[in-house]
Scaffold this active site. Sequence first.
Site, PDB file in Angstrom:
ATOM      1  N   ASP A   6       0.852  -1.180   0.000  1.00  0.00           N
ATOM      2  CA  ASP A   6       0.000   0.000   0.000  1.00  0.00           C
ATOM      3  C   ASP A   6       0.894   1.238   0.000  1.00  0.00           C
ATOM      4  O   ASP A   6       1.630   1.482   0.954  1.00  0.00           O
ATOM      5  CB  ASP A   6      -0.906   0.012   1.228  1.00  0.00           C
ATOM      6  N   ALA A  12       5.126   3.924   2.312  1.00  0.00           N
ATOM      7  CA  ALA A  12       4.679   2.716   1.621  1.00  0.00           C
ATOM      8  C   ALA A  12       4.720   1.572   2.631  1.00  0.00           C
ATOM      9  O   ALA A  12       5.721   1.392   3.335  1.00  0.00           O
ATOM     10  CB  ALA A  12       5.568   2.402   0.424  1.00  0.00           C
ATOM     11  N   LYS A  13       3.624   0.814   2.712  1.00  0.00           N
ATOM     12  CA  LYS A  13       3.526  -0.295   3.654  1.00  0.00           C
ATOM     13  C   LYS A  13       3.544  -1.618   2.906  1.00  0.00           C
ATOM     14  O   LYS A  13       2.859  -1.765   1.886  1.00  0.00           O
ATOM     15  CB  LYS A  13       2.244  -0.198   4.475  1.00  0.00           C
ATOM     16  N   GLY A 108      -9.820   7.642  -4.127  1.00  0.00           N
ATOM     17  CA  GLY A 108      -8.477   7.122  -3.914  1.00  0.00           C
ATOM     18  C   GLY A 108      -8.490   5.626  -3.634  1.00  0.00           C
ATOM     19  O   GLY A 108      -9.406   5.113  -2.977  1.00  0.00           O
ATOM     20  N   ASP A 110      -6.722   3.899  -1.643  1.00  0.00           N
ATOM     21  CA  ASP A 110      -6.669   3.584  -0.218  1.00  0.00           C
ATOM     22  C   ASP A 110      -8.044   3.663   0.427  1.00  0.00           C
ATOM     23  O   ASP A 110      -8.398   2.850   1.284  1.00  0.00           O
ATOM     24  CB  ASP A 110      -5.679   4.515   0.496  1.00  0.00           C
ATOM     25  N   ARG A 111      -8.859   4.605  -0.022  1.00  0.00           N
ATOM     26  CA  ARG A 111     -10.181   4.774   0.581  1.00  0.00           C
ATOM     27  C   ARG A 111     -11.119   3.636   0.168  1.00  0.00           C
ATOM     28  O   ARG A 111     -11.925   3.153   0.971  1.00  0.00           O
ATOM     29  CB  ARG A 111     -10.749   6.143   0.209  1.00  0.00           C
TER      30      ARG A 111
END
Length: 261
Positions: A6, A12-13, A108, A110-111
């Site tokens: 992510d 960044a993960k 987005g 991520d959302r």
Amino acid sequence: MLLAIDVGNTNAKFALFRGQELLARWRIATDDRRTADEYMVWLDQLMRIEGHDRADVDAVIISTVVPRALHNLQLLAVKYFGVDALVAGREPVTWGIALKVDEPQSVGADRAVNAISAQAVEPGKDKLVISFGTATTLDHIGPDGAYRGGIIAPGVNLSLEALVAAAAKLPRIAIEVPATGSVIGRTTESQMLIGVYWGYVSMMEGLIARMKAEIGKPLTVIATGGLATLFQEQAHLFDRIEPDLTLNGLMHLYNQRKTTT
């Protein structure tokens, strides 16, 4: 194993999953110039420390809000793991949830992934996901998992950086929970910390109350993001804190695709 990545605007993960089990997670500062080779040098060492072998990774899924970072991560998947990375939100990995907003293409990644993860942990309920990152976002997720819109506000660190940049005499400070509950600071640093921390708590209280009033139904409030734990002492704000909500959402997205193909 699944490698979930992510990429946010700040960090960044990376996470390893076996089925639904989160085995390990790491983070690195986002840099869209970082090459696939650089990622692998960093990641390989961390995987070894945690007792994992890169040969066991047989799938990679990526979610990113930094488009320029995507190519090198896709190259990382091909060159070092021997797989084509799946990209969240792109065929064949469609969201699998409705995006009930005027411009669904602008939501987005991520959302959307957070919405998938929130639905997995609180199905059948109206949910409010608050993500504390570069920006602070508040998103309404319906009982059916549909993304129904939300709010974007400046992130905690972004607000602090803007304050310091605009006021020449103010020092840089680390964001943390104030030492006392007093909102009257005795030093410049304590006054800044109070302004940022309690200002954010007040903003959250106000926005959550307004969203609850507008939605008109009970909301389960879920907090996530790198700075979510900063506000964990404010138990009245959230029903639960899920630091790995986005990474778990990528896992769920990958597993959903597996069951439908």
